[in-house]
Design an enzyme around this catalytic site. Structure first.
Site, PDB file in Angstrom:
ATOM      1  N   CYS A   9     -42.794 -35.604  57.035  1.00 16.85           N
ATOM      2  CA  CYS A   9     -42.124 -35.730  55.737  1.00 16.85           C
ATOM      3  C   CYS A   9     -41.571 -37.146  55.647  1.00 16.85           C
ATOM      4  O   CYS A   9     -42.034 -38.054  56.353  1.00 16.85           O
ATOM      5  CB  CYS A   9     -41.054 -34.662  55.543  1.00 16.85           C
ATOM      6  SG  CYS A   9     -39.690 -34.734  56.733  1.00 16.85           S
ATOM      7  N   ASN A  12     -37.851 -36.942  58.346  1.00 16.96           N
ATOM      8  CA  ASN A  12     -37.931 -36.144  59.591  1.00 16.96           C
ATOM      9  C   ASN A  12     -36.571 -35.519  59.960  1.00 16.96           C
ATOM     10  O   ASN A  12     -36.291 -35.303  61.139  1.00 16.96           O
ATOM     11  CB  ASN A  12     -38.492 -36.971  60.762  1.00 16.96           C
ATOM     12  CG  ASN A  12     -38.915 -36.144  61.980  1.00 16.96           C
ATOM     13  OD1 ASN A  12     -38.882 -36.621  63.106  1.00 16.96           O
ATOM     14  ND2 ASN A  12     -39.312 -34.907  61.794  1.00 16.96           N
ATOM     15  N   CYS A  14     -35.231 -33.032  57.406  1.00 18.07           N
ATOM     16  CA  CYS A  14     -35.116 -31.795  56.617  1.00 18.07           C
ATOM     17  C   CYS A  14     -36.379 -30.941  56.727  1.00 18.07           C
ATOM     18  O   CYS A  14     -36.397 -29.937  57.432  1.00 18.07           O
ATOM     19  CB  CYS A  14     -34.821 -32.100  55.146  1.00 18.07           C
ATOM     20  SG  CYS A  14     -33.257 -32.956  54.883  1.00 18.07           S
ATOM     21  N   ARG A  15     -37.450 -31.333  56.024  1.00 14.44           N
ATOM     22  CA  ARG A  15     -38.614 -30.449  55.903  1.00 14.44           C
ATOM     23  C   ARG A  15     -39.488 -30.391  57.152  1.00 14.44           C
ATOM     24  O   ARG A  15     -39.899 -29.308  57.576  1.00 14.44           O
ATOM     25  CB  ARG A  15     -39.468 -30.871  54.692  1.00 14.44           C
ATOM     26  CG  ARG A  15     -38.747 -30.673  53.372  1.00 14.44           C
ATOM     27  CD  ARG A  15     -39.427 -31.432  52.267  1.00 14.44           C
ATOM     28  NE  ARG A  15     -39.281 -32.878  52.463  1.00 14.44           N
ATOM     29  CZ  ARG A  15     -39.926 -33.799  51.762  1.00 14.44           C
ATOM     30  NH1 ARG A  15     -40.776 -33.431  50.824  1.00 14.44           N
ATOM     31  NH2 ARG A  15     -39.709 -35.078  51.976  1.00 14.44           N
ATOM     32  N   SER A  16     -39.831 -31.542  57.730  1.00 15.94           N
ATOM     33  CA  SER A  16     -40.792 -31.489  58.850  1.00 15.94           C
ATOM     34  C   SER A  16     -40.219 -30.869  60.125  1.00 15.94           C
ATOM     35  O   SER A  16     -40.969 -30.213  60.860  1.00 15.94           O
ATOM     36  CB  SER A  16     -41.460 -32.848  59.109  1.00 15.94           C
ATOM     37  OG  SER A  16     -40.536 -33.838  59.466  1.00 15.94           O
ATOM     38  N   ASP A 124     -38.609 -32.059  48.200  1.00 18.47           N
ATOM     39  CA  ASP A 124     -37.583 -32.695  49.029  1.00 18.47           C
ATOM     40  C   ASP A 124     -36.209 -32.107  48.684  1.00 18.47           C
ATOM     41  O   ASP A 124     -35.741 -32.229  47.559  1.00 18.47           O
ATOM     42  CB  ASP A 124     -37.613 -34.201  48.712  1.00 18.47           C
ATOM     43  CG  ASP A 124     -36.680 -34.992  49.595  1.00 18.47           C
ATOM     44  OD1 ASP A 124     -35.877 -34.378  50.325  1.00 18.47           O
ATOM     45  OD2 ASP A 124     -36.761 -36.226  49.544  1.00 18.47           O
TER      46      ASP A 124
HETATM   47  P1  4NP Z   1     -37.025 -35.010  54.617  1.00 19.70           P
HETATM   48  O1  4NP Z   1     -35.787 -35.241  53.647  1.00 19.70           O
HETATM   49  O2  4NP Z   1     -38.088 -36.015  54.225  1.00 19.70           O
HETATM   50  O3  4NP Z   1     -37.439 -33.612  54.317  1.00 19.70           O
HETATM   51  O4  4NP Z   1     -36.515 -35.209  56.020  1.00 19.70           O
HETATM   52  C1  4NP Z   1     -35.223 -36.487  53.411  1.00 19.70           C
HETATM   53  C2  4NP Z   1     -34.371 -37.023  54.328  1.00 19.70           C
HETATM   54  C3  4NP Z   1     -33.777 -38.255  54.079  1.00 19.70           C
HETATM   55  C4  4NP Z   1     -34.058 -38.928  52.906  1.00 19.70           C
HETATM   56  C5  4NP Z   1     -34.937 -38.383  51.999  1.00 19.70           C
HETATM   57  C6  4NP Z   1     -35.531 -37.165  52.253  1.00 19.70           C
HETATM   58  N1  4NP Z   1     -33.432 -40.155  52.649  1.00 19.70           N
HETATM   59  O5  4NP Z   1     -33.629 -40.693  51.550  1.00 19.70           O
HETATM   60  O6  4NP Z   1     -32.694 -40.677  53.499  1.00 19.70           O
END
Ligand code: 4NP
Length: 157
Positions: A9, A12, A14-16, A124
């Site tokens: 994602c 790294n 939240c989703r992955s 997201d």
């Molecule tokens: P992820 O979520 O891609 O599912 O881990 C996010 C985590 C951090 C950010 C965006 C999405 N960020 O903008 O810092």
């Protein structure tokens, strides 16, 4: 031989990590031998534990992801893993751009593996609340389950 999977994602955190943990659980349930990891296309959160809201939704569903640590995707991942699975279309586009010519890994979108949901993103949840994390959990679970079943079919299990 173990099949190796990398879930990717943006951050790294939240989703992955949710995908990594749920896929590992599904593979175990099906008796599949797998190597599983996750990574982010971005480097902002490298070395950090998953977002507390991601840890919370996993814990609500009986899965512990507290030990995972964020890392960024690297060129060697395209040789190391059999499958690299993106959580949304931006992640997939970034991976396609990074992919070396001689890559081993097959790229796909997680929800491509769920009948009727091809091309869909796991949204997201980072700027959302508990509801968005619950939705991400449900989507990730559906994808991880379908993907594990697909790999088991291919392995003749
Ligand atoms: P992820 O979520 O891609 O599912 O881990 C996010 C985590 C951090 C950010 C965006 C999405 N960020 O903008 O810092």
């Amino acid at each position: 031989m173990a099949v190796s999977m990398l879930f990717v994602c943006l951050g790294n955190i939240c989703r992955s990590p949710l995908a990594e943990a749920t896929f590992r659980a599904e593979a175990e349930r099906l008796g599949l031998e797998v190597e599983v990891d996750s990574a982010g296309t971005g480097d902002w959160h490298v070395g950090r534990a998953p977002d507390p809201r991601a840890q919370a939704v996993a814990a609500r569903n009986g899965v512990d992801i507290a030990h995972l640590r964020a890392r960024q995707v690297k060129a060697g991942d395209f040789q190391r893993f059999d499958y690299i699975v993106a959580l949304d279309e931006n992640n997939l586009r970034d991976l396609e751009r990074m992919k070396p010519a001689a890559a081993k890994a097959k790229l796909s979108l997680l929800l491509d593996h769920v009948p009727g949901r091809a091309g869909s993103a796991v949204a997201d949840p980072y700027y959302g609340g508990e509801e968005e994390f619950d939705l991400a959990w449900a989507d990730v679970n559906a994808g991880a389950r379908a993907l594990a079943e697909h790999i088991a079919d291919e392995a003749g299990l």
